[in-house]
Design a protein around this motif. Sequence first.
Motif, PDB file in Angstrom:
ATOM      1  N   MET A   1       0.840  -1.194   0.000  1.00 53.86           N
ATOM      2  CA  MET A   1       0.000   0.000   0.000  1.00 53.86           C
ATOM      3  C   MET A   1       0.882   1.254   0.000  1.00 53.86           C
ATOM      4  O   MET A   1       1.934   1.280   0.638  1.00 53.86           O
ATOM      5  CB  MET A   1      -0.908   0.023   1.220  1.00 53.86           C
ATOM      6  N   ARG A   2       0.423   2.268  -0.701  1.00 52.73           N
ATOM      7  CA  ARG A   2       1.174   3.510  -0.808  1.00 52.73           C
ATOM      8  C   ARG A   2       0.246   4.691  -0.545  1.00 52.73           C
ATOM      9  O   ARG A   2      -0.923   4.677  -0.926  1.00 52.73           O
ATOM     10  CB  ARG A   2       1.773   3.628  -2.218  1.00 52.73           C
ATOM     11  N   ILE A   3       0.782   5.714   0.123  1.00 51.78           N
ATOM     12  CA  ILE A   3       0.088   6.995   0.247  1.00 51.78           C
ATOM     13  C   ILE A   3       0.892   8.031  -0.518  1.00 51.78           C
ATOM     14  O   ILE A   3       2.094   8.201  -0.275  1.00 51.78           O
ATOM     15  CB  ILE A   3      -0.070   7.433   1.705  1.00 51.78           C
ATOM     16  N   THR A   4       0.242   8.699  -1.447  1.00 52.49           N
ATOM     17  CA  THR A   4       0.877   9.747  -2.239  1.00 52.49           C
ATOM     18  C   THR A   4       0.251  11.088  -1.893  1.00 52.49           C
ATOM     19  O   THR A   4      -0.974  11.237  -1.945  1.00 52.49           O
ATOM     20  CB  THR A   4       0.701   9.475  -3.745  1.00 52.49           C
ATOM     21  N   VAL A   5       1.087  12.043  -1.517  1.00 56.99           N
ATOM     22  CA  VAL A   5       0.629  13.397  -1.199  1.00 56.99           C
ATOM     23  C   VAL A   5       0.890  14.298  -2.405  1.00 56.99           C
ATOM     24  O   VAL A   5       2.024  14.409  -2.869  1.00 56.99           O
ATOM     25  CB  VAL A   5       1.351  13.963   0.037  1.00 56.99           C
ATOM     26  N   VAL A   6      -0.181  14.915  -2.911  1.00 52.36           N
ATOM     27  CA  VAL A   6      -0.057  15.849  -4.030  1.00 52.36           C
ATOM     28  C   VAL A   6       0.249  17.226  -3.467  1.00 52.36           C
ATOM     29  O   VAL A   6      -0.491  17.738  -2.617  1.00 52.36           O
ATOM     30  CB  VAL A   6      -1.348  15.908  -4.854  1.00 52.36           C
ATOM     31  N   ALA A   7       1.336  17.833  -3.917  1.00 50.13           N
ATOM     32  CA  ALA A   7       1.754  19.099  -3.326  1.00 50.13           C
ATOM     33  C   ALA A   7       2.353  20.031  -4.370  1.00 50.13           C
ATOM     34  O   ALA A   7       2.897  19.587  -5.381  1.00 50.13           O
ATOM     35  CB  ALA A   7       2.784  18.858  -2.212  1.00 50.13           C
ATOM     36  N   LYS A   8       2.220  21.310  -4.069  1.00 49.91           N
ATOM     37  CA  LYS A   8       2.869  22.347  -4.858  1.00 49.91           C
ATOM     38  C   LYS A   8       3.880  23.050  -3.961  1.00 49.91           C
ATOM     39  O   LYS A   8       3.629  23.263  -2.776  1.00 49.91           O
ATOM     40  CB  LYS A   8       1.828  23.351  -5.379  1.00 49.91           C
ATOM     41  N   PRO A  87      -1.556  -0.642  -5.033  1.00 53.67           N
ATOM     42  CA  PRO A  87      -2.659   0.143  -4.473  1.00 53.67           C
ATOM     43  C   PRO A  87      -2.155   1.446  -3.863  1.00 53.67           C
ATOM     44  O   PRO A  87      -1.158   1.467  -3.131  1.00 53.67           O
ATOM     45  CB  PRO A  87      -3.238  -0.790  -3.399  1.00 53.67           C
ATOM     46  N   THR A  88      -2.839   2.532  -4.177  1.00 58.37           N
ATOM     47  CA  THR A  88      -2.361   3.857  -3.778  1.00 58.37           C
ATOM     48  C   THR A  88      -3.513   4.723  -3.298  1.00 58.37           C
ATOM     49  O   THR A  88      -4.563   4.787  -3.936  1.00 58.37           O
ATOM     50  CB  THR A  88      -1.666   4.568  -4.962  1.00 58.37           C
ATOM     51  N   LEU A  89      -3.291   5.389  -2.175  1.00 57.32           N
ATOM     52  CA  LEU A  89      -4.203   6.411  -1.677  1.00 57.32           C
ATOM     53  C   LEU A  89      -3.552   7.758  -1.940  1.00 57.32           C
ATOM     54  O   LEU A  89      -2.478   8.060  -1.418  1.00 57.32           O
ATOM     55  CB  LEU A  89      -4.452   6.243  -0.181  1.00 57.32           C
ATOM     56  N   LEU A  90      -4.198   8.564  -2.761  1.00 60.03           N
ATOM     57  CA  LEU A  90      -3.677   9.882  -3.123  1.00 60.03           C
ATOM     58  C   LEU A  90      -4.453  10.941  -2.351  1.00 60.03           C
ATOM     59  O   LEU A  90      -5.687  10.942  -2.358  1.00 60.03           O
ATOM     60  CB  LEU A  90      -3.810  10.080  -4.625  1.00 60.03           C
ATOM     61  N   ILE A  91      -3.733  11.823  -1.659  1.00 59.04           N
ATOM     62  CA  ILE A  91      -4.384  12.878  -0.888  1.00 59.04           C
ATOM     63  C   ILE A  91      -3.742  14.219  -1.225  1.00 59.04           C
ATOM     64  O   ILE A  91      -2.597  14.279  -1.679  1.00 59.04           O
ATOM     65  CB  ILE A  91      -4.317  12.638   0.631  1.00 59.04           C
TER      66      ILE A  91
END
Length: 204
Positions: A1-8, A87-91
């Motif tokens: 499992m992966r958590i990906t944080v979308v950031a600028k 599997p990835t949770l993107l936040i």
Amino acid sequence: MRITVVAKEPAPGRVKTRLCPPCTPEQAAALAAAALADTLAAVRAVAADRTLLLDGEYPVDGFDICHQRGDGLGERLANGFADRPGPTLLIGMDTPQVEPELLEAALAWLGQADAVLGAAEDGGWWALGLRDPAHGAVLRDVPVSTPDTGRLTAEALTSAGLRVLPLPVLRDVDTYEDARAVAGLVPGGRFARTLAGIALPVTR
């Protein structure tokens, strides 16, 4: 499992422009950096692989850095899923009130469905999890930053034959009113402390 944080990259004039006014671009950037820091801290507390899907440059320890690529946000998000397997949770970085327990629950629910989707109060979404990251391709055709983005995302996922489980609805930080409301949810966090330390100009 992966958590990906979308950031600028939290640079003045590039982030949280809807906070200006009453904030200055520098104050808005400080709030963005604080929101990102609180979000990253929550992710670090979860037993999962961690990726920062980044627009710009920003040093972060403990995360695999993946630079955003593509012309629009939908394409960048789709590529962000595709660029990392499994599997990835993107936040996003706009919900500093998110807690590790909620992220852990989202990952667990992702094990029971094809996708999980966390709607935001403004009609967008704060989190999207996909068991198969290839399904992120549906995001290429979903309008972003609209009051219908969350609904249209859910419809695109179900139209692709995916079983989607809902996550709790959260308020993300777009306006100063949002910032005050979210800070009140986590008064001990870096975001709340940063907001409390901002001296706004006096209006007459």
